[in-house]
Design a protein around this motif. Sequence first.
Motif, PDB file in Angstrom:
ATOM      1  N   TYR A  55      -8.776 -73.945 -10.678  1.00 49.74           N
ATOM      2  CA  TYR A  55      -9.312 -73.467 -11.954  1.00 49.74           C
ATOM      3  C   TYR A  55      -9.494 -71.957 -12.040  1.00 49.74           C
ATOM      4  N   TYR A  56      -9.584 -71.305 -10.874  1.00 53.33           N
ATOM      5  CA  TYR A  56      -9.863 -69.866 -10.859  1.00 53.33           C
ATOM      6  C   TYR A  56      -8.607 -69.003 -10.883  1.00 53.33           C
ATOM      7  N   CYS A  57      -7.441 -69.622 -10.699  1.00 52.58           N
ATOM      8  CA  CYS A  57      -6.243 -68.868 -10.329  1.00 52.58           C
ATOM      9  C   CYS A  57      -5.316 -68.612 -11.515  1.00 52.58           C
TER      10      CYS A  57
ATOM     11  N   GLN B  30       4.073 -65.134   0.693  1.00 55.87           N
ATOM     12  CA  GLN B  30       3.016 -65.842  -0.029  1.00 55.87           C
ATOM     13  C   GLN B  30       3.503 -66.310  -1.391  1.00 55.87           C
ATOM     14  N   GLY B  31       3.044 -67.487  -1.792  1.00 57.07           N
ATOM     15  CA  GLY B  31       3.415 -67.973  -3.112  1.00 57.07           C
ATOM     16  C   GLY B  31       2.589 -69.164  -3.525  1.00 57.07           C
ATOM     17  N   GLY B  32       2.772 -69.584  -4.761  1.00 51.88           N
ATOM     18  CA  GLY B  32       2.190 -70.832  -5.223  1.00 51.88           C
ATOM     19  C   GLY B  32       2.837 -71.991  -4.484  1.00 51.88           C
TER      20      GLY B  32
ATOM     21  N   LEU C  56       3.154 -67.242   6.963  1.00 53.74           N
ATOM     22  CA  LEU C  56       3.344 -68.020   5.727  1.00 53.74           C
ATOM     23  C   LEU C  56       2.001 -68.178   5.031  1.00 53.74           C
ATOM     24  N   SER C  57       2.052 -68.187   3.701  1.00 53.52           N
ATOM     25  CA  SER C  57       0.849 -68.482   2.925  1.00 53.52           C
ATOM     26  C   SER C  57       1.357 -69.240   1.696  1.00 53.52           C
ATOM     27  N   ILE C  58       1.642 -70.512   1.928  1.00 53.78           N
ATOM     28  CA  ILE C  58       2.335 -71.319   0.902  1.00 53.78           C
ATOM     29  C   ILE C  58       1.589 -72.622   0.625  1.00 53.78           C
TER      30      ILE C  58
ATOM     31  N   LEU D  57      -4.352 -69.892   5.123  1.00 57.12           N
ATOM     32  CA  LEU D  57      -4.755 -70.944   4.190  1.00 57.12           C
ATOM     33  C   LEU D  57      -6.271 -70.876   4.048  1.00 57.12           C
ATOM     34  N   ARG D  58      -6.721 -70.201   3.006  1.00 56.92           N
ATOM     35  CA  ARG D  58      -8.181 -70.119   2.822  1.00 56.92           C
ATOM     36  C   ARG D  58      -8.731 -71.508   2.523  1.00 56.92           C
ATOM     37  N   HIS D  59      -9.892 -71.812   3.085  1.00 54.38           N
ATOM     38  CA  HIS D  59     -10.474 -73.113   2.741  1.00 54.38           C
ATOM     39  C   HIS D  59     -11.145 -73.040   1.374  1.00 54.38           C
ATOM     40  N   GLU D  60     -11.354 -71.842   0.882  1.00 52.11           N
ATOM     41  CA  GLU D  60     -11.909 -71.511  -0.454  1.00 52.11           C
ATOM     42  C   GLU D  60     -13.421 -71.750  -0.563  1.00 52.11           C
ATOM     43  N   THR D  61     -13.905 -72.911  -0.153  1.00 48.14           N
ATOM     44  CA  THR D  61     -15.345 -73.159  -0.033  1.00 48.14           C
ATOM     45  C   THR D  61     -15.517 -74.375   0.868  1.00 48.14           C
TER      46      THR D  61
ATOM     47  N   ASN E 128      -8.460 -82.547   2.823  1.00 48.64           N
ATOM     48  CA  ASN E 128      -7.051 -82.287   3.118  1.00 48.64           C
ATOM     49  C   ASN E 128      -6.825 -80.826   3.537  1.00 48.64           C
ATOM     50  N   ARG E 129      -7.521 -79.939   2.878  1.00 52.37           N
ATOM     51  CA  ARG E 129      -7.402 -78.514   3.215  1.00 52.37           C
ATOM     52  C   ARG E 129      -7.793 -78.301   4.693  1.00 52.37           C
ATOM     53  N   LYS E 130      -8.913 -78.925   5.090  1.00 50.15           N
ATOM     54  CA  LYS E 130      -9.368 -78.780   6.480  1.00 50.15           C
ATOM     55  C   LYS E 130      -8.369 -79.426   7.446  1.00 50.15           C
TER      56      LYS E 130
ATOM     57  N   PHE F  70     -12.424 -67.366   2.165  1.00 49.64           N
ATOM     58  CA  PHE F  70     -13.018 -67.855   0.917  1.00 49.64           C
ATOM     59  C   PHE F  70     -13.216 -66.688  -0.050  1.00 49.64           C
ATOM     60  N   MET F  71     -13.462 -67.060  -1.298  1.00 49.26           N
ATOM     61  CA  MET F  71     -13.790 -66.038  -2.296  1.00 49.26           C
ATOM     62  C   MET F  71     -15.308 -65.844  -2.305  1.00 49.26           C
ATOM     63  N   VAL F  72     -15.718 -64.629  -2.560  1.00 52.17           N
ATOM     64  CA  VAL F  72     -17.159 -64.337  -2.627  1.00 52.17           C
ATOM     65  C   VAL F  72     -17.540 -64.247  -4.105  1.00 52.17           C
TER      66      VAL F  72
ATOM     67  N   GLY G  21     -12.522 -62.117  -0.103  1.00 51.63           N
ATOM     68  CA  GLY G  21     -12.491 -61.095  -1.145  1.00 51.63           C
ATOM     69  C   GLY G  21     -13.312 -61.583  -2.311  1.00 51.63           C
ATOM     70  N   PRO G  22     -13.755 -60.665  -3.152  1.00 51.76           N
ATOM     71  CA  PRO G  22     -14.540 -61.100  -4.317  1.00 51.76           C
ATOM     72  C   PRO G  22     -13.708 -61.944  -5.274  1.00 51.76           C
ATOM     73  N   PHE G  23     -14.306 -62.969  -5.856  1.00 47.75           N
ATOM     74  CA  PHE G  23     -13.696 -63.671  -6.981  1.00 47.75           C
ATOM     75  C   PHE G  23     -13.603 -62.681  -8.139  1.00 47.75           C
ATOM     76  N   ILE G  24     -12.455 -62.706  -8.835  1.00 48.24           N
ATOM     77  CA  ILE G  24     -12.294 -61.854 -10.020  1.00 48.24           C
ATOM     78  C   ILE G  24     -11.770 -62.749 -11.143  1.00 48.24           C
ATOM     79  N   PRO G  25     -12.404 -62.753 -12.301  1.00 53.28           N
ATOM     80  CA  PRO G  25     -11.956 -63.681 -13.340  1.00 53.28           C
ATOM     81  C   PRO G  25     -10.555 -63.343 -13.866  1.00 53.28           C
TER      82      PRO G  25
ATOM     83  N   ASP H 270      -0.021 -62.710 -10.900  1.00 55.30           N
ATOM     84  CA  ASP H 270      -1.224 -62.249 -11.578  1.00 55.30           C
ATOM     85  C   ASP H 270      -2.362 -63.238 -11.300  1.00 55.30           C
ATOM     86  N   LEU H 271      -2.964 -63.110 -10.128  1.00 50.85           N
ATOM     87  CA  LEU H 271      -3.998 -64.080  -9.723  1.00 50.85           C
ATOM     88  C   LEU H 271      -5.301 -63.847 -10.476  1.00 50.85           C
ATOM     89  N   TYR H 272      -5.590 -62.564 -10.756  1.00 53.30           N
ATOM     90  CA  TYR H 272      -6.841 -62.198 -11.428  1.00 53.30           C
ATOM     91  C   TYR H 272      -6.581 -60.935 -12.234  1.00 53.30           C
ATOM     92  N   ASP H 273      -7.484 -60.615 -13.164  1.00 54.42           N
ATOM     93  CA  ASP H 273      -7.276 -59.475 -14.067  1.00 54.42           C
ATOM     94  C   ASP H 273      -7.377 -58.135 -13.326  1.00 54.42           C
TER      95      ASP H 273
HETATM   96  N1  SAM Z   1      -0.809 -71.148  -2.724  1.00 55.43           N
HETATM   97  C1  SAM Z   1      -1.282 -70.605  -1.501  1.00 55.43           C
HETATM   98  C2  SAM Z   1      -2.625 -71.189  -1.139  1.00 55.43           C
HETATM   99  O1  SAM Z   1      -3.120 -72.010  -1.862  1.00 55.43           O
HETATM  100  O2  SAM Z   1      -3.136 -70.858  -0.070  1.00 55.43           O
HETATM  101  C3  SAM Z   1      -1.327 -69.084  -1.462  1.00 55.43           C
HETATM  102  C4  SAM Z   1      -1.471 -68.370  -2.748  1.00 55.43           C
HETATM  103  S1  SAM Z   1      -3.122 -68.321  -3.403  1.00 55.43           S
HETATM  104  C5  SAM Z   1      -2.843 -67.502  -4.941  1.00 55.43           C
HETATM  105  C6  SAM Z   1      -3.884 -67.045  -2.411  1.00 55.43           C
HETATM  106  C7  SAM Z   1      -5.366 -66.839  -2.577  1.00 55.43           C
HETATM  107  O3  SAM Z   1      -5.654 -66.162  -3.790  1.00 55.43           O
HETATM  108  C8  SAM Z   1      -6.205 -68.073  -2.668  1.00 55.43           C
HETATM  109  O4  SAM Z   1      -6.473 -68.584  -1.394  1.00 55.43           O
HETATM  110  C9  SAM Z   1      -7.472 -67.587  -3.408  1.00 55.43           C
HETATM  111  O5  SAM Z   1      -8.581 -67.431  -2.521  1.00 55.43           O
HETATM  112  C10 SAM Z   1      -7.041 -66.250  -3.990  1.00 55.43           C
HETATM  113  N2  SAM Z   1      -7.328 -66.207  -5.442  1.00 55.43           N
HETATM  114  C11 SAM Z   1      -6.824 -67.000  -6.400  1.00 55.43           C
HETATM  115  N3  SAM Z   1      -7.396 -66.726  -7.598  1.00 55.43           N
HETATM  116  C12 SAM Z   1      -8.297 -65.736  -7.383  1.00 55.43           C
HETATM  117  C13 SAM Z   1      -9.233 -65.048  -8.206  1.00 55.43           C
HETATM  118  N4  SAM Z   1      -9.345 -65.327  -9.505  1.00 55.43           N
HETATM  119  N5  SAM Z   1     -10.006 -64.086  -7.646  1.00 55.43           N
HETATM  120  C14 SAM Z   1      -9.897 -63.792  -6.334  1.00 55.43           C
HETATM  121  N6  SAM Z   1      -9.051 -64.423  -5.505  1.00 55.43           N
HETATM  122  C15 SAM Z   1      -8.257 -65.383  -6.002  1.00 55.43           C
END
Ligand code: SAM
Length: 346
Positions: free
Chosen positions: A68-70, A107-109, A137-139, A160-164, A182-184, A201-203, A231-235, A307-310
């Motif tokens: 939802y954040y991406c 890295q990619g989606g 790899l970051s896929i 592979l960030r666990h995100e939270t 599954n992530r873990k 994770f995002m902060v 890294g900080p979450f950015i909307p 364009d992950l964030y603004d």
């Molecule tokens: N698809 C791969 C994955 O899921 O690991 C790699 C690409 S994903 C875009 C890379 C990272 O971007 C994510 O792990 C997430 O923490 C970060 N990311 C995505 N949206 C973000 C946002 N709005 N603000 C900050 N970081 C963000």
Amino acid sequence: MKQLIDKLYNNQTLEKEEFLTLLQQYEDKELSEYLHSLARGLSEESFGKDIYLRGLIEFTNYCKNDCYYCGIRSGNKNADRYRLSKEQILECCEVGYNLGFRTFVLQGGEDLAFKDEILVDIIKSMKKGYPECAITLSIGERSYEQYKKYYEAGADRFLLRHETANEEHYRLLHPDSLSLENRKECLRNLKKIGYQVGTGFMVGSPYQTMECLVEDLLFIKELEPHMIGIGPFIPHKDTKFADFPAGSVDLTLFLIGILRLMNRKALIPATTALGTMDKKGREKGILSGSNVLMPNLSPITVRKKYDLYDNKICTGEEAAECNGCLRRRVSSIGYQVVEKRGDYME
Ligand code: SAM
Ligand code: FES
């Protein structure tokens, strides 16, 4: 409160309640300077004043997931999608190699068009062209067998960030098709196979509490990753979190300091998101305990589309410009960029 930092320094961990008490003090300037001076000292013991570069190649912004954040989530119909060909990826490597990069990060989606055979061919070609370079790899999430194939093809590391690490929080950030379990599991598989593994994770992501962050720290303690990216979450304007506030730079820096005290040898980047939130964010990251930078090597024609964030920085500059700018930033604070792979060292 300094006693808690000293305890963390000596034991490399704290009790849950202690972590919570410490995190709640992140705005205390004197305390954070104390934390960061210890973190800098530990980084220097492990790495001297060296900063490692990882050339980031954002090879596709197609993604089957809808986090939802991406900004490149599948549901964003405004995203202008692209894929790089193998030839384009290899051109990025050539540019990066000539600039002194010895690690490339693909890295990619989660883009299913890059079938295993295609990825294996790309990894092998990168390894053949640049045998002394590390491939990261970051896929996203794949099966054990798939991860193994990429490893055997020559991939060395995986991010592979666990995100939270909090179940409930994970549910608020992701659709039901994705699960923390599954992530873990993916992270455990990657370690088992032999990759150097990064998580993170995002902060300040929506609905995150200090308790969630404590769970993140404890999860990282348990996993013992080789790399930790936060890294900080950015909307992003085209997500349902568009109106949520961005994460705090000071809290991110405080967490980098804590993570360095917990993991003396870990490779910890000062991320682009940190640099986006604060002009000096990456320098501050290094002065808080980071030792890695991840400059963008993607072709200039696609940069804005990943364009992950603004307001993401470094989307208008050529790789060489970014490289020069980063080297100047690093030397301005008394560190130096080095031409090394920068592997995890026990
Ligand atoms: N698809 C791969 C994955 O899921 O690991 C790699 C690409 S994903 C875009 C890379 C990272 O971007 C994510 O792990 C997430 O923490 C970060 N990311 C995505 N949206 C973000 C946002 N709005 N603000 C900050 N970081 C963000
Ligand atoms: Fe897949 Fe962001 S939702 S990379």
